[in-house]
Structures are given as C-alpha cells and as structure tokens.
Write a protein that holds these residues in place. Structure first.
Motif, PDB file in Angstrom:
ATOM      1  N   LEU A 112       0.814  -1.210   0.000  1.00  0.00           N
ATOM      2  CA  LEU A 112       0.000   0.000   0.000  1.00  0.00           C
ATOM      3  C   LEU A 112       0.849   1.262   0.000  1.00  0.00           C
ATOM      4  N   LEU A 113       2.017   1.197   0.622  1.00  0.00           N
ATOM      5  CA  LEU A 113       2.896   2.360   0.639  1.00  0.00           C
ATOM      6  C   LEU A 113       3.666   2.510  -0.666  1.00  0.00           C
ATOM      7  N   TRP A 114       3.946   1.394  -1.326  1.00  0.00           N
ATOM      8  CA  TRP A 114       4.735   1.373  -2.543  1.00  0.00           C
ATOM      9  C   TRP A 114       3.872   1.720  -3.766  1.00  0.00           C
ATOM     10  N   ARG A 115       2.603   1.410  -3.719  1.00  0.00           N
ATOM     11  CA  ARG A 115       1.729   1.512  -4.878  1.00  0.00           C
ATOM     12  C   ARG A 115       1.694   2.892  -5.529  1.00  0.00           C
ATOM     13  N   PRO A 116       1.679   4.005  -4.788  1.00  0.00           N
ATOM     14  CA  PRO A 116       1.632   5.294  -5.483  1.00  0.00           C
ATOM     15  C   PRO A 116       2.835   5.547  -6.388  1.00  0.00           C
ATOM     16  N   PHE A 117       3.947   4.887  -6.153  1.00  0.00           N
ATOM     17  CA  PHE A 117       5.141   5.077  -6.969  1.00  0.00           C
ATOM     18  C   PHE A 117       5.198   4.088  -8.127  1.00  0.00           C
ATOM     19  N   ALA A 118       4.306   3.118  -8.149  1.00  0.00           N
ATOM     20  CA  ALA A 118       4.388   2.039  -9.138  1.00  0.00           C
ATOM     21  C   ALA A 118       3.527   2.287 -10.368  1.00  0.00           C
ATOM     22  N   GLY A 119       2.770   3.356 -10.409  1.00  0.00           N
ATOM     23  CA  GLY A 119       1.954   3.629 -11.579  1.00  0.00           C
ATOM     24  C   GLY A 119       0.496   3.805 -11.212  1.00  0.00           C
ATOM     25  N   PRO A 120      -0.369   3.804 -12.215  1.00  0.00           N
ATOM     26  CA  PRO A 120      -1.791   4.035 -11.950  1.00  0.00           C
ATOM     27  C   PRO A 120      -2.389   2.905 -11.105  1.00  0.00           C
ATOM     28  N   ALA A 121      -3.314   3.300 -10.266  1.00  0.00           N
ATOM     29  CA  ALA A 121      -3.915   2.331  -9.364  1.00  0.00           C
ATOM     30  C   ALA A 121      -5.412   2.563  -9.294  1.00  0.00           C
ATOM     31  N   ASN A 122      -6.064   1.664  -8.631  1.00  0.00           N
ATOM     32  CA  ASN A 122      -7.484   1.800  -8.369  1.00  0.00           C
ATOM     33  C   ASN A 122      -7.698   3.037  -7.496  1.00  0.00           C
ATOM     34  N   PRO A 123      -8.461   4.036  -7.941  1.00  0.00           N
ATOM     35  CA  PRO A 123      -8.577   5.271  -7.167  1.00  0.00           C
ATOM     36  C   PRO A 123      -9.236   5.075  -5.801  1.00  0.00           C
ATOM     37  N   GLY A 124     -10.072   4.101  -5.634  1.00  0.00           N
ATOM     38  CA  GLY A 124     -10.711   3.870  -4.342  1.00  0.00           C
ATOM     39  C   GLY A 124      -9.817   3.170  -3.339  1.00  0.00           C
ATOM     40  N   LEU A 125      -8.722   2.572  -3.815  1.00  0.00           N
ATOM     41  CA  LEU A 125      -7.849   1.812  -2.933  1.00  0.00           C
ATOM     42  C   LEU A 125      -6.896   2.707  -2.158  1.00  0.00           C
ATOM     43  N   LEU A 126      -6.422   3.757  -2.789  1.00  0.00           N
ATOM     44  CA  LEU A 126      -5.379   4.574  -2.174  1.00  0.00           C
ATOM     45  C   LEU A 126      -5.904   5.907  -1.645  1.00  0.00           C
ATOM     46  N   ASP A 127      -7.118   5.915  -1.141  1.00  0.00           N
ATOM     47  CA  ASP A 127      -7.689   7.164  -0.657  1.00  0.00           C
ATOM     48  C   ASP A 127      -7.558   7.320   0.855  1.00  0.00           C
ATOM     49  N   ARG A 128      -6.671   6.572   1.462  1.00  0.00           N
ATOM     50  CA  ARG A 128      -6.459   6.654   2.902  1.00  0.00           C
ATOM     51  C   ARG A 128      -5.018   7.050   3.179  1.00  0.00           C
ATOM     52  N   PRO A 129      -4.771   7.657   4.332  1.00  0.00           N
ATOM     53  CA  PRO A 129      -3.384   8.017   4.684  1.00  0.00           C
ATOM     54  C   PRO A 129      -2.659   6.813   5.298  1.00  0.00           C
ATOM     55  N   TYR A 130      -2.130   5.951   4.449  1.00  0.00           N
ATOM     56  CA  TYR A 130      -1.520   4.715   4.934  1.00  0.00           C
ATOM     57  C   TYR A 130      -0.275   4.952   5.768  1.00  0.00           C
ATOM     58  N   TRP A 131       0.494   5.982   5.452  1.00  0.00           N
ATOM     59  CA  TRP A 131       1.673   6.287   6.274  1.00  0.00           C
ATOM     60  C   TRP A 131       1.245   6.649   7.686  1.00  0.00           C
ATOM     61  N   ALA A 132       0.219   7.469   7.808  1.00  0.00           N
ATOM     62  CA  ALA A 132      -0.261   7.856   9.142  1.00  0.00           C
ATOM     63  C   ALA A 132      -0.800   6.639   9.892  1.00  0.00           C
ATOM     64  N   GLY A 133      -1.509   5.773   9.199  1.00  0.00           N
ATOM     65  CA  GLY A 133      -2.030   4.565   9.831  1.00  0.00           C
ATOM     66  C   GLY A 133      -0.919   3.646  10.307  1.00  0.00           C
ATOM     67  N   LEU A 134       0.109   3.483   9.470  1.00  0.00           N
ATOM     68  CA  LEU A 134       1.241   2.642   9.863  1.00  0.00           C
ATOM     69  C   LEU A 134       1.952   3.236  11.072  1.00  0.00           C
ATOM     70  N   LEU A 135       2.204   4.529  11.034  1.00  0.00           N
ATOM     71  CA  LEU A 135       2.883   5.169  12.166  1.00  0.00           C
ATOM     72  C   LEU A 135       2.046   5.089  13.442  1.00  0.00           C
ATOM     73  N   ALA A 136       0.730   5.234  13.323  1.00  0.00           N
ATOM     74  CA  ALA A 136      -0.141   5.124  14.498  1.00  0.00           C
ATOM     75  C   ALA A 136      -0.112   3.706  15.064  1.00  0.00           C
ATOM     76  N   ALA A 137      -0.160   2.706  14.184  1.00  0.00           N
ATOM     77  CA  ALA A 137      -0.145   1.319  14.654  1.00  0.00           C
ATOM     78  C   ALA A 137       1.193   0.979  15.312  1.00  0.00           C
ATOM     79  N   VAL A 138       2.293   1.403  14.698  1.00  0.00           N
ATOM     80  CA  VAL A 138       3.605   1.143  15.279  1.00  0.00           C
ATOM     81  C   VAL A 138       3.759   1.894  16.597  1.00  0.00           C
ATOM     82  N   GLY A 139       3.265   3.122  16.652  1.00  0.00           N
ATOM     83  CA  GLY A 139       3.311   3.875  17.907  1.00  0.00           C
ATOM     84  C   GLY A 139       2.513   3.199  19.007  1.00  0.00           C
ATOM     85  N   LEU A 140       1.355   2.666  18.667  1.00  0.00           N
ATOM     86  CA  LEU A 140       0.536   1.955  19.649  1.00  0.00           C
ATOM     87  C   LEU A 140       1.243   0.693  20.139  1.00  0.00           C
TER      88      LEU A 140
END
Length: 133
Positions: free
Chosen positions: A84-112
């Motif tokens: 999910l973090l790599w996908r924006p750099f890999a080319g066009p994607a499903n627009p509904g898939l990448l509409d979340r802040p995955y970096w923030a979610g990962l950092l929140a989960a790791v912080g927890l």
C-alpha cells in the motif's frame, strides 16, 4: 486415491495460474517475486537478528519480552504495509484503494505497539520482586 485427486487438482490450478501469468510483463513479475526474498534476507532478517541480540544482552529481563514482541510486530506491520505504501510510486492504481493516509495509519499502529511495550515493560519492571526486599 484422495491424494492423487487432490494432487491433480493442485497441478491443474498451478497450470492455470501459469497460463494466466504468461500474457503479463514477465520481467516485472520476476522482479516482484525476487525482491521479497532479497529484501528479507538483506534487510529484515539482519535487522531483526541484531535487535534480538541487543534485546537479549542489553536490556533488563522485564523489558526483553515486550521489546522483542514490539520489534516483531513492527516488522510484520511494515511488511503488510509495503504494497500500500509502494503503490503510489508504481503507476496508476485503483482510485478507491489509495484514498487513505496509509503512512499515518502505519505510524499510528507502530506507535501503539511501542507504547504498549513501554507500559508492559514498566509494569513488569516495577512489579518484579527485589532481592532482599
């Protein structure tokens, strides 16, 4: 007899997968299939092994379990997040898939995870029996 039937079904599904794979971009697929083991063997395994050595030798006993568990969970969360973090750099994607802040979610989960390890380690450290006490 059941093994032979299940084996034949497995081989048929495997051949179907190869058939579906053939019209695809084989160099990109080969890179994808090789990148995971290379990244694991070159980065993840030595990092986790080094953390394990540091945890085993450098931390007091009450902190070893929580820190080791947090390190393992951090690695698992990171590996799960890679696509999910790599996908924006890999080319066009499903627009509904990448509409979340995955970096923030990962950092929140790791912080927890690490906050939980900190609390558990502190409770274990405070509640451990003291010699002569």
């Amino acid at each position: 007899m059941t093994r032979w039937v299940l084996g034949a079904v497995g081989v048929a599904f495997g051949l179907w997968g190869v058939f579906l794979l053939l019209p695809q971009d084989l160099p990109a697929i080969g890179l994808w299939l090789l990148a995971g083991p290379v990244v694991h063997d070159a980065l993840v395994a030595p990092l986790v092994g080094g953390i394990g050595l540091l945890v085993g030798r450098g931390l007091p006993r009450p902190w070893r379990g929580p820190v080791a568990a947090a390190a393992v969970l951090t690695g698992v969360l990171g590996l799960l997040a890679v696509p999910l973090l790599w996908r924006p750099f890999a080319g066009p994607a499903n627009p509904g898939l990448l509409d979340r802040p995955y970096w923030a979610g990962l950092l929140a989960a790791v912080g927890l995870v690490w906050a939980t390890a900190l609390v558990v380690g502190a409770v274990r450290h405070v509640s451990r029996p003291r010699p002569g006490g």
